[in-house]
Design a protein around this motif. Sequence first.
Motif, PDB file in Angstrom:
ATOM      1  N   ASN A  30       0.855  -1.175   0.000  1.00 58.15           N
ATOM      2  CA  ASN A  30       0.000   0.000   0.000  1.00 58.15           C
ATOM      3  C   ASN A  30       0.901   1.237   0.000  1.00 58.15           C
ATOM      4  OD1 ASN A  30      -1.493   2.275   1.348  1.00 58.15           O
ATOM      5  ND2 ASN A  30      -3.152   0.789   1.223  1.00 58.15           N
ATOM      6  N   GLN A  60      -6.995  12.832 -11.064  1.00 60.48           N
ATOM      7  CA  GLN A  60      -7.993  11.812 -11.387  1.00 60.48           C
ATOM      8  C   GLN A  60      -7.349  10.447 -11.665  1.00 60.48           C
ATOM      9  OE1 GLN A  60     -11.206  12.319 -11.062  1.00 60.48           O
ATOM     10  NE2 GLN A  60     -11.767  10.255 -11.697  1.00 60.48           N
ATOM     11  N   ASP A  61      -6.125  10.448 -12.162  1.00 61.30           N
ATOM     12  CA  ASP A  61      -5.421   9.194 -12.441  1.00 61.30           C
ATOM     13  C   ASP A  61      -5.214   8.352 -11.187  1.00 61.30           C
ATOM     14  OD1 ASP A  61      -5.127   9.775 -15.163  1.00 61.30           O
ATOM     15  OD2 ASP A  61      -3.208  10.805 -14.842  1.00 61.30           O
ATOM     16  N   VAL A  63      -7.229   8.040  -8.509  1.00 60.12           N
ATOM     17  CA  VAL A  63      -8.444   7.664  -7.775  1.00 60.12           C
ATOM     18  C   VAL A  63      -8.419   6.201  -7.349  1.00 60.12           C
ATOM     19  CG1 VAL A  63     -10.944   7.356  -8.002  1.00 60.12           C
ATOM     20  CG2 VAL A  63      -9.875   9.463  -8.794  1.00 60.12           C
ATOM     21  N   ASN A  64      -7.983   5.320  -8.235  1.00 58.38           N
ATOM     22  CA  ASN A  64      -7.981   3.883  -7.928  1.00 58.38           C
ATOM     23  C   ASN A  64      -6.589   3.329  -7.663  1.00 58.38           C
ATOM     24  OD1 ASN A  64     -10.825   3.520  -8.245  1.00 58.38           O
ATOM     25  ND2 ASN A  64     -10.531   3.695 -10.448  1.00 58.38           N
ATOM     26  N   VAL A  65      -5.627   4.192  -7.417  1.00 58.14           N
ATOM     27  CA  VAL A  65      -4.265   3.733  -7.142  1.00 58.14           C
ATOM     28  C   VAL A  65      -4.085   3.599  -5.633  1.00 58.14           C
ATOM     29  CG1 VAL A  65      -1.812   4.293  -7.332  1.00 58.14           C
ATOM     30  CG2 VAL A  65      -3.353   4.740  -9.250  1.00 58.14           C
ATOM     31  N   ILE A  66      -3.988   2.360  -5.195  1.00 59.35           N
ATOM     32  CA  ILE A  66      -3.815   2.076  -3.773  1.00 59.35           C
ATOM     33  C   ILE A  66      -2.490   1.356  -3.533  1.00 59.35           C
ATOM     34  CG2 ILE A  66      -4.759   0.813  -1.795  1.00 59.35           C
ATOM     35  CD1 ILE A  66      -7.544   1.259  -3.152  1.00 59.35           C
ATOM     36  N   THR A  67      -2.200   0.384  -4.384  1.00 60.61           N
ATOM     37  CA  THR A  67      -0.994  -0.416  -4.213  1.00 60.61           C
ATOM     38  C   THR A  67       0.074  -0.018  -5.230  1.00 60.61           C
ATOM     39  OG1 THR A  67      -1.681  -2.142  -5.751  1.00 60.61           O
ATOM     40  CG2 THR A  67      -2.374  -2.388  -3.439  1.00 60.61           C
ATOM     41  N   ASP A  70      -0.939  -1.087  -8.625  1.00 59.72           N
ATOM     42  CA  ASP A  70      -1.848  -0.133  -9.267  1.00 59.72           C
ATOM     43  C   ASP A  70      -1.054   0.997  -9.933  1.00 59.72           C
ATOM     44  OD1 ASP A  70      -4.040  -1.568  -8.225  1.00 59.72           O
ATOM     45  OD2 ASP A  70      -4.204  -0.237  -6.479  1.00 59.72           O
ATOM     46  N   ASN A  73       0.666  -0.239 -13.066  1.00 58.73           N
ATOM     47  CA  ASN A  73      -0.343  -0.375 -14.132  1.00 58.73           C
ATOM     48  C   ASN A  73      -0.717   0.980 -14.721  1.00 58.73           C
ATOM     49  OD1 ASN A  73      -0.343  -3.136 -13.685  1.00 58.73           O
ATOM     50  ND2 ASN A  73      -2.213  -3.108 -12.474  1.00 58.73           N
ATOM     51  N   LEU A  74      -0.852   1.987 -13.858  1.00 57.85           N
ATOM     52  CA  LEU A  74      -1.174   3.334 -14.318  1.00 57.85           C
ATOM     53  C   LEU A  74      -0.120   3.836 -15.297  1.00 57.85           C
ATOM     54  CD1 LEU A  74      -2.622   6.115 -14.185  1.00 57.85           C
ATOM     55  CD2 LEU A  74      -1.228   6.596 -12.164  1.00 57.85           C
TER      56      LEU A  74
END
Length: 80
Positions: A30, A60-61, A63-67, A70, A73-74
């Motif tokens: 995390n 906005q990029d 928003v779903n980046v937690i690990t 992630d 992948n971004l």
Amino acid sequence: MIKEDIVDKINLFLIDEFEVDENDIAPEANLKETLELDSLDFVDLVVAVESSFGVKLVAQDFVNVITLQDFYNLIENKLK
């Protein structure tokens, strides 16, 4: 650029610039809790990534980046 290069560059930056322990770096780590990155660290990370990879990142990029996975992948998706 292949995924391994992306992972290696990001990991090296985390170790060198943020003094993250190499043993803490894992795809499931995390970013905030395990790697202890705060909002100022994220700004520095964004600047370094934009410079290193030639991509533009916006809030906005993330928003779903937690690990860390992630985040990898971004960057990979931005390079496509």
